[in-house]
Design an enzyme around this catalytic site. Structure first.
Site, PDB file in Angstrom:
ATOM      1  CG  HIS A  33      -1.800   1.169   1.383  1.00  0.00           C
ATOM      2  ND1 HIS A  33      -3.139   1.118   1.077  1.00  0.00           N
ATOM      3  CD2 HIS A  33      -1.568   2.449   1.791  1.00  0.00           C
ATOM      4  CE1 HIS A  33      -3.679   2.313   1.274  1.00  0.00           C
ATOM      5  NE2 HIS A  33      -2.745   3.140   1.718  1.00  0.00           N
ATOM      6  CD  GLU A  34       1.536   3.594   3.667  1.00  0.00           C
ATOM      7  OE1 GLU A  34       1.696   4.652   3.013  1.00  0.00           O
ATOM      8  OE2 GLU A  34       0.508   3.372   4.326  1.00  0.00           O
TER       9      GLU A  34
END
Length: 672
Positions: free
Chosen positions: A465-466
């Site tokens: 995600h990051e």
């Protein structure tokens, strides 16, 4: 000489962390503000007629070093703070807010901007230049440029108060999180908890010079405890401590701050001619209005509630067999893990050995290589702010593209959660493409003397995600820094991050990196199949939880008057009632530690996560239909990433996908 004043004399002008002293910050901010004001004055005092180049472009490129130093300082305040840094933050935040108000309310500057804006037809502007002009003009109007002098002063004071109080909110949450720990001396109290996690608790105790084991409210400690601890009373104690963060009437209590922050936001909105703060915010989002957001969230609520109710009934049956008559929220993670194991014979601890952090990082780097031609090379000559941090030089087809900082492990001075940020924006000027410096910050379990850092599957998806956000920053290829990378409409910003998570569930990709850290054995097919099957496990519950946050946020920012006669707890209970699946506890509330909306940028924007899920489900569906590594679709997606905020996000999305996103894609993925 103050090292922060001039362009940094380091590789790629990266932040000279080792040489920065805390006492450098305040003088640097003051001097750089002065320099930036001189640049603004030069625009205002220019005797030539206002043009796009000498006003709009000149403004877009002004204050570069001030932006860099602000990024360095405030990123450290999140990732490696101290009492001294927090004190400096309290001192410099109002100075920066005042500076920004001064610019946005500079009448002579605005008059020049307005003249260019009113005469834009006579300029032969390209799409990006037109976007910059429109955003600049709108930005000034939304910052009070059309207000009279008295109201400008009011707005300036409100902005300064907001900046100080939101900082205070975050500091209280951090202090409240760090203030609690549970010291355990009887190992029997840790029954059910896997040995690797028990070892982690022992390391924490050792660091505090204590015998036995210590559990904290930091996520890598708290979540495993709530998931595996058989001792229900201890789970209750930890959950109460977590739910009381900044809600116990003590030194770090945030209840009054919430009311003050919301009042200030409402005053700001009214001053600028809006009914409420949500109207003000959503004018600049894809969703456009609070009514549309509420309809969107309620549509999902209607669809998801039956699934969530069914999931909770299954958990209640399991709990009943253990003699638990009424399940509480502190039972959820424990019984959800039990049910997951029963249904899919899968638990985090048996998966973790297949996901050592270095392999997961290699996988996400490899994916970026396969889709976008990026390579990552660790650099040991670039300064870091902590020994845990690693820095990579990112290249595309052999050419320098970006710096990437990664900071994975929890520490006392780091706030909870995971985020992507940047130290330096990308932009083009005088024939040079100035590349970005991007950072990923997480809170994963540290390696111990016997094992590397092993990730839960949820932590694997967190890293992806990051990294999706990081790609948005690293791929940036725009003319102006203010339209670069993640500088997009807020409800579009989560698309790249959530999109990348989808790859974690694809068997052909999982097999390339999910390998046992000791034996090298590939994660067996049946486990991969179970990961796929369990992808939507508790999806109803998770959806309702997110919708609860989104509805609470939207109501806070549209119904602030109600709070005058209610407590924060009463308001929270009222607007999360439709999504609550367990009884509420009068001693706990989540709002006082809801940093996303009271400290971060998600005020009246928390719905963005679900909104972006529709986008990411639809986008990944496109890949699935044509092959998940399809080079043509990857290159179209790359255009979307590199365009930043230069185009309307819906237009960007349609250019990539060929049509608007469909909510059915999300419902199909979530509930089949």
């Amino acid at each position: 000489m103050n090292i922060l004043i001039e362009k940094f004399n380091t590789p790629y002008h990266s932040a000279p962390f080792g040489d920065i002293k805390n006492e450098d910050y305040v003088p640097a901010f003051k001097e750089l503000i002065q320099k930036s004001e001189e640049e603004i004055n030069a625009i205002v005092d220019n005797p030539e007629a206002p043009t796009f180049e000498n006003v709009i472009e000149a403004l877009a490129y002004s204050g570069e070093q001030l932006d860099v130093v602000s990024n360095v300082f405030f990123n450290l305040n999140s990732a490696e703070t101290s009492d001294e840094i927090q004190q400096i933050a309290q001192e410099v935040s109002p100075i920066l807010t005042e500076y920004s108000s001064k610019i946005s309310q500079n009448e002579a500057l605005f008059n020049k901007i307005k003249k260019v804006y009113d005469e834009k037809e006579q300029y032969n502007l390209n799409e990006e230049q037109e976007m910059l002009l429109n955003e600049t003009y709108k930005g000034f109007v939304r910052s009070g440029a059309l207000l009279n002098e008295e109201d400008k002063e009011k707005l300036k004071k409100i902005s300064m108060d907001l900046s100080i109080k939101s900082l205070q909110f975050g500091q209280n949450v951090l202090a409240s999180t760090n203030a609690y720990f549970k010291h355990i001396t009887d190992k029997e109290q840790l029954a059910g908890i896997p040995e690797a996690i028990v070892e982690q608790f022992a390391e924490e105790a050792k660091e505090r010079n204590l015998e036995g084991w210590v559990v904290t409210l930091q996520y890598p400690s708290y979540i495993p405890f709530m998931t595996y601890a058989e001792n229900r009373e201890l789970r209750k104690e930890l959950a109460l401590a977590n739910g009381k963060k900044s809600f116990d009437g003590g030194e770090y209590d945030n209840q009054n701050l919430i009311k003050e922050l919301l009042q200030l936001k409402q005053q700001k909105a009214e001053l600028l001619g809006y009914k409420n703060y949500a109207d003000f915010v959503l004018e600049e989002r894809m969703a456009k209005s609070p009514a549309k957001v509420i309809d969107f969230l309620n549509e999902l609520l209607t669809k998801a509630t039956p699934y969530a109710a069914k999931e909770i009934d299954e958990l209640k049956s399991l709990a009943k067999a253990d003699g638990v008559e009424e399940m509480q929220n502190y039972d959820h993670a424990f019984y959800a893990e039990k049910l997951r194991k029963e249904k899919y014979d899968l638990n985090d601890e048996e998966l973790k050995p297949y996901f050592p952090l270095n392999q997961v990082q290699d996988a996400v780097f490899g994916l970026a290589g396969k889709l976008f031609g990026l390579t990552f090379e660790e650099r040991n000559d670039i300064p870091k702010y902590h020994e845990d941090v690693k820095v990579y030089e990112v290249k595309e087809n052999g050419n320098y593209k970006s710096l990437l900082y990664v900071d994975y492990f929890p520490r006392k001075g780091k706030r909870a959660g995971a985020w992507m940020t940047s130290y330096k924006n990308q932009y083009k000027q005088n024939g040079e493409n100035s590349r970005p410096h991007i950072s990923i910050v997480c809170n994963f379990s540290k390696p111990t003397k016997d094992t590397p850092s092993l990730l839960t599957f949820q932590e694997v998806t967190t890293l992806f995600h990051e990294f999706g956000h990081a790609l948005h920053g690293m791929m940036a290829d725009t003319q102006y820094p203010t339209l670069s990378g993640t500088s997009v409409k807020w409800d579009f910003v989560e698309l790249p991050s959530q999109f990348l998570e989808n790859f974690c569930y694809e068997p052909e990709f999982l097999k390339t990196f999910a390998k046992h850290y000791k034996t090298g054995e590939v994660l067996p097919d049946e486990k991969i199949e179970k990961i796929e099957q369990s992808k939507n496990f508790m999806e109803g519950y998770q959806t309702l939880r997110q919708l609860g946050f989104g509805l609470l946020d939207m109501n806070y920012h549209t119904k602030v008057a109600e709070l005058e006669n209610e407590t924060v707890k009463e308001f929270e209970d009222q607007y999360t009632k439709a999504t609550a699946l367990y009884p509420t506890n009068p001693e706990t509330a989540m709002s006082p530690s809801f940093s996303h909306i009271f400290q971060g940028g998600y005020s009246a924007g928390y719905y963005s996560y679900k909104w972006a899920e529709v986008l990411d489900a639809d986008a990944f569906q496109y890949f699935k239909e044509n092959g998940i590594f399809n080079p043509e679709i990857a290159s179209k997606y790359k255009v979307l990433l590199s365009s930043g905020g230069t185009k309307d996000p819906m237009e960007l999305y349609k250019a990539f996908r060929g049509s608007e996103p469909k909510v059915e894609s999300l419902l199909k993925r979530a509930f089949g």
